[in-house]
Design a protein around this motif. Structure first.
Motif, short mmCIF file in Angstrom:
data_model
loop_
_atom_site.label_atom_id
_atom_site.label_comp_id
_atom_site.label_asym_id
_atom_site.label_seq_id
_atom_site.Cartn_x
_atom_site.Cartn_y
_atom_site.Cartn_z
N TYR A 3 1.04 -1.15 -0.23
CA TYR A 3 0.23 0.19 -0.09
C TYR A 3 0.77 1.35 -0.41
CZ TYR A 3 -3.78 3.05 1.59
OH TYR A 3 -4.06 4.75 1.68
N LEU A 4 0.70 1.98 -0.86
CA LEU A 4 1.46 3.35 -1.17
C LEU A 4 0.86 4.25 0.19
CD1 LEU A 4 3.88 4.95 -2.24
CD2 LEU A 4 1.30 5.84 -4.10
N VAL A 5 2.29 4.65 1.59
CA VAL A 5 2.07 5.23 2.19
C VAL A 5 1.94 7.20 1.77
CG1 VAL A 5 2.34 6.17 4.48
CG2 VAL A 5 2.41 4.04 3.68
N THR A 6 2.99 7.30 0.93
CA THR A 6 3.35 8.51 0.50
C THR A 6 4.88 8.21 -0.47
OG1 THR A 6 3.30 10.75 1.33
CG2 THR A 6 4.38 9.21 3.04
N LYS A 7 5.09 9.46 -0.97
CA LYS A 7 6.28 9.58 -1.97
C LYS A 7 7.06 11.44 -1.65
CE LYS A 7 7.68 9.72 -6.51
NZ LYS A 7 7.29 9.95 -8.08
N TYR A 48 17.00 7.15 -2.52
CA TYR A 48 16.27 6.70 -1.04
C TYR A 48 16.50 5.31 -0.14
CZ TYR A 48 13.91 10.06 -3.64
OH TYR A 48 13.73 11.61 -4.64
N GLN A 49 16.59 5.84 1.12
CA GLN A 49 16.71 4.68 1.80
C GLN A 49 15.54 5.28 3.68
OE1 GLN A 49 21.04 3.95 2.90
NE2 GLN A 49 20.35 2.69 3.98
N LEU A 50 15.54 4.01 3.68
CA LEU A 50 14.96 4.07 5.70
C LEU A 50 15.97 3.80 6.61
CD1 LEU A 50 12.49 3.89 6.81
CD2 LEU A 50 11.85 2.03 6.57
N LEU A 51 16.19 5.00 6.98
CA LEU A 51 17.35 5.24 8.34
C LEU A 51 16.84 3.67 9.38
CD1 LEU A 51 19.88 7.85 7.82
CD2 LEU A 51 20.18 5.95 6.91
N LYS A 52 15.09 4.66 9.69
CA LYS A 52 15.11 4.37 11.17
C LYS A 52 14.03 4.54 10.86
CE LYS A 52 17.37 6.53 14.90
NZ LYS A 52 17.73 7.31 15.95
N GLY A 81 8.86 0.01 4.37
CA GLY A 81 9.38 0.12 2.73
C GLY A 81 9.62 1.65 2.36
N VAL A 82 10.79 2.08 2.10
CA VAL A 82 11.36 2.71 0.81
C VAL A 82 12.26 2.33 -0.15
CG1 VAL A 82 12.32 4.91 0.41
CG2 VAL A 82 11.42 4.22 2.80
N TRP A 83 11.16 2.43 -1.54
CA TRP A 83 11.60 1.96 -2.65
C TRP A 83 13.19 2.98 -3.45
CZ3 TRP A 83 8.24 0.79 -6.89
CH2 TRP A 83 6.79 -0.28 -6.65
N ALA A 84 13.76 2.78 -3.55
CA ALA A 84 15.05 3.26 -3.38
C ALA A 84 15.70 4.78 -4.49
CB ALA A 84 16.93 2.05 -3.58
N HIS A 85 14.69 3.90 -5.96
CA HIS A 85 14.72 5.06 -6.92
C HIS A 85 13.68 5.87 -7.04
CE1 HIS A 85 17.90 2.44 -8.26
NE2 HIS A 85 16.81 1.40 -8.02
N ASN A 86 11.97 5.93 -6.04
CA ASN A 86 11.66 6.78 -6.07
C ASN A 86 11.01 7.83 -5.33
OD1 ASN A 86 10.31 4.68 -6.01
ND2 ASN A 86 8.86 4.68 -7.35
N GLY A 87 11.80 7.47 -3.85
CA GLY A 87 10.67 7.82 -2.77
C GLY A 87 9.68 7.12 -2.69
N LEU A 94 4.95 12.54 -10.06
CA LEU A 94 6.09 13.09 -9.50
C LEU A 94 7.26 11.96 -8.85
CD1 LEU A 94 4.63 14.22 -5.44
CD2 LEU A 94 5.58 15.37 -7.30
N VAL A 95 8.54 12.45 -9.58
CA VAL A 95 9.35 11.15 -9.81
C VAL A 95 10.55 11.72 -8.80
CG1 VAL A 95 9.05 10.90 -12.08
CG2 VAL A 95 10.51 12.53 -11.04
N GLY A 96 11.15 10.46 -8.17
CA GLY A 96 12.89 10.74 -7.18
C GLY A 96 13.58 11.84 -7.57
N ARG A 97 13.70 11.50 -8.82
CA ARG A 97 14.94 12.47 -9.45
C ARG A 97 14.42 13.65 -10.33
NH1 ARG A 97 18.15 9.66 -13.66
NH2 ARG A 97 19.09 11.93 -13.49
N GLN A 98 14.96 14.63 -9.07
CA GLN A 98 14.63 16.01 -10.09
C GLN A 98 15.48 17.01 -9.80
OE1 GLN A 98 11.44 17.22 -10.33
NE2 GLN A 98 10.15 15.80 -9.59
#
Length: 752
Positions: A585-589, A605-609, A617-623, A737-741
């Protein structure tokens, strides 16, 4: 006597030289001037400017000069006054010998335009020489039975003067038995003949002593004397007789010394001593005595001095044969000297022009004259230069030539020419003379500077230090001197006239080195172009242009910037997630941009804590933040996620963002603020509270429309919620919305 003979030889040489030179100038129109010999140096001969119809200053402007054959400087030209002056005393006898009139030929050479004026100077004789006999005493032997009227030849005197000043007649004293006759030879020389007037008687008088006087026609007249000693002999009735009254012989001028050229022979019918014949020169000049030797016994005439056709080409030698009784016979030997090709041609350079400006039309490089002392084919001349040179020879007046350019010269092709002028005669074997000229070509500014490239591309990394050398441009000029000195300058590009070029780069005007004046920022200016002009220092100056493109290379100097969620210090935004959400389920971006470019702007993008690891979980390429599994009743209601946004630069830069997630049974539950949020709201000022209320109202209206869609699933799980926030459903972040701006891309509008 020997000194006078040498002087006479030189006079004869000069005579024949001037006869030859005078013949080479025959037929040319000339102006004749005259001057008396022995006139002092500096004597005014004429005003050439007046005679030539020129202004006084034109002689100097046209480079007037006096050219005499043999390069002898008899004259001096005053360019300021136009006067032609005598450079030295002239001795007519030394210059012309017996030749009359005595003419000196000279030319006036004018340039711009080239003009040659032939003139003559007549040297008028003055009576400065007395008649001279070669011997102080003559001895004659006469038979006592010599009949009256007998003519006895005598040795003549010589007078170096000419015309009326030359020897005119002879007289004799005392004259009781003789008188003297004055005769002329074919060459004009006058000689005396003694005529017996009264019979001799040896018993009465055994010898006679007479004085012979030679007189010239000068005013006052000059004279010379010689004593005649006459011995009266007993009868000897047969005089020697030659086999020929005239001998004619030809001899090459290069004949060796001691060669016999002819043998004369005489016989006497008498016997004994009276019939013995001996030979001797008669009336022989000093030149003849130095050139030939006569054997008194055999009659052989030998050559004792080298001949020179150009000095003297004919000798008339009188030979006397005497017997033992004193009687004599005479003959004449004519020696013709045959010319051989023993004189190479002569070249006299009058003027030369060097250097010559390149690209000039036909230009006179040099003016020279040629001559050859030989005669016939031996004296005919050809003149030429090499065929591979851009020059040619043009015959001018008389024996003058001009060396001119055949076409315009190009200094860049060849800056110097070595020209060999060859002059050859037509004799056998042919003789030649060569004269070398070095002609340089001066530069004209006819070549613009040329760049090594028509365009240059330079790269410089941003954040450079000021005054950094970023590259160079180079142009060369084929000209020389100041025409080849190149200076560089900057030009604004025509398509961007407002570029602040003066604050960006500078150029070294001497060597074309380019410098960055300040630190460049890739994010502000990725590339720029400008022109460079290379100009020489000629007059007028020539120039060319080249295009320079500067590419600013990106440096990783910008950390990622999070656009969503907002991190402005105000109340954080809480994401609502229904407990019924499935895995994925997409929580946010998380939306972030990086001001850099290339790999420096590649974001990951990386989930640190997380409050509960493994739930999100966070998708690494699009956040995108998504649920990693199904939610359960045991999962906590409130979750805090720390997401790291990192670029791909070297070294990498990063930013972090905190997300608040609230698990709800349904979107109809009232929003209960989290404890830390309530505390923050309590501390906020009234304006912030009003803004939050307004934002919550707008969000509530949006949530109502969403609840219609999810009401069926949420109606059984309604319960009071302890907090509320701004719900961000999945829909607003789908796709756009994309992860690279990249810096400068439009910021997406986030739902409120």
């Amino acid at each position: 006597m020997e000194a006078r003979g040498e002087r006479f030889l030189r006079q004869r040489q000069v005579l024949f030289l001037f006869v030859f030179l005078g013949g080479s100038l025959a037929g040319s129109d000339s102006r004749r001037y005259s001057v008396f010999e022995e006139t002092e140096r500096g004597y005014l001969i004429a005003n050439l400017a007046k005679d030539l119809g020129l202004g006084v200053g034109e002689l100097a402007v046209r480079g007037a000069q006096v050219v005499s054959k043999g390069n002898k400087q008899h004259f001096q030209l005053n360019h300021q006054t136009g006067d032609l002056l005598l450079h030295e005393k002239l001795d007519r006898e030394e210059l012309c010998g017996p030749t009359e009139p005595c003419i000196l030929h000279f030319q006036i050479l004018l340039q711009n335009p080239l003009q040659l004026v032939t003139n003559e100077l007549q040297v008028i004789d003055v009576n400065d020489h007395s008649p001279v006999f070669f011997e102080n005493e003559m001895q004659l032997k006469l038979l006592e039975n010599t009949p009256p009227g007998t003519i006895i030849p005598l040795e003549n005197a010589e007078d170096l003067d000419v015309g009326r000043n030359s020897l005119q007649n002879y007289t004799i004293t005392p004259n009781s038995h003789f008188h003297v006759l004055t005769r002329s030879r074919r060459d004009g020389r006058k000689y005396p003949q003694l005529v017996l007037d009264k019979a001799l008687d040896r018993e009465e008088q055994t010898e006679l002593l007479l004085t012979l006087t030679a007189l010239d026609g000068g005013s006052p007249p000059r004279s010379g004397i010689v004593q005649i000693h006459i011995l009266i002999l007993d009868i000897n009735d047969n005089a020697p007789e030659f086999t020929q009254s005239l001998y004619e012989v030809q001899i090459l001028e290069n004949s060796p010394i001691n060669s016999v050229i002819v043998t004369v022979s005489a016989s006497d019918l008498d016997t004994g001593n009276l019939g013995t014949v001996s030979y001797a020169f008669f009336h022989a000049s000093e030149e003849i005595r130095k050139t030939f030797q006569l054997n008194p016994i055999t009659g052989d005439i030998q050559l004792v001095k080298y001949l020179n056709y150009e000095v003297l080409n004919t000798y008339e030698v009188d030979i006397e044969a005497k017997d033992g009784g004193g009687l004599s016979g005479k003959t004449t030997v004519i020696v013709q000297v045959v010319d051989v090709n023993d004189n190479p041609p002569e070249l006299t350079l009058s003027s030369i022009t060097s250097p010559i400006p390149e690209n000039s039309p036909e230009t006179v490089v040099a003016v020279f004259s040629v001559s050859d002392l030989d005669s016939g084919d031996n004296g005919r001349i050809m003149c030429f230069i090499e065929n591979n040179l851009p020059f040619m020879l043009k015959p001018s007046v008389e024996n003058f030539y001009t060396l001119v350019t055949e076409r315009p010269l190009d200094r860049e092709t060849q800056a110097e020419y070595n020209i060999t002028i060859t002059v050859t005669d037509l004799g056998t074997p042919r003789l030649k003379t060569q004269h070398n000229l070095t002609v340089t070509v001066s530069d004209v500014n006819d070549n613009a500077p040329a760049f090594s490239q028509s365009s240059y591309t330079l790269r410089v990394r941003e954040n450079n230090s000021p005054a950094l050398h970023i590259g160079s441009v180079s142009a060369t000029d084929r000209d020389a001197g100041a025409n080849a000195q190149v200076t560089y300058s900057l030009l604004l590009p025509p398509h961007d006239p407002h570029l602040p070029l003066a604050s960006l780069v500078s150029i070294n005007a001497d060597n074309g080195q380019l410098f960055a004046l300040r630190a460049l920022d890739y994010e502000a200016l990725q590339a720029f172009e400008f022109g460079v002009r290379a100009a020489d220092r000629g007059s007028p100056a020539l120039s060319s242009q080249a295009l320079v493109r500067v590419l600013v290379v990106d440096d990783n100097d910008n950390a990622p910037f999070v656009l969503y969620p907002l991190q402005n210090g105000s109340a954080p935004c809480t994401e609502l997630v229904p407990r019924a959400a499935e895995a994925g389920y997409l929580v946010t971006k998380v939306v972030a941009v990086d001001g850099d470019s290339g790999q420096n702007a590649w974001l990951s993008y990386q989930l640190l804590k997380a409050t509960e690891p493994g739930l999100f979980g966070v998708w690494a390429h699009n956040g995108e933040v998504r649920t990693a599994r199904l939610l359960s009743e045991r999962d906590a209601v409130k979750h805090r996620l720390l997401v790291l946004v990192k670029d791909n630069g070297e070294p990498p830069l990063s930013a972090s963002v905190t997300l608040h997630v609230l698990l709800v049974d349904g979107f109809s539950q009232p929003y209960l603020p989290l404890p830390d949020v309530a505390a923050a709201e309590a501390r906020a000022d009234p304006l912030t509270v009003y803004l939050v209320i307004a934002l919550a109202s707008v969000s509530s209206l949006f949530l109502v429309s969403v609840l219609v869609f999810v009401a069926v699933r949420l109606c059984r799980r309604s319960r009071a919620a302890s907090g509320g926030g701004c719900a961000v459903p999945e829909g607003p972040f789908a796709g756009h919305l994309v992860g690279r701006q990249r810096h400068g891309d439009p910021v997406p509008q986030l739902p409120v």
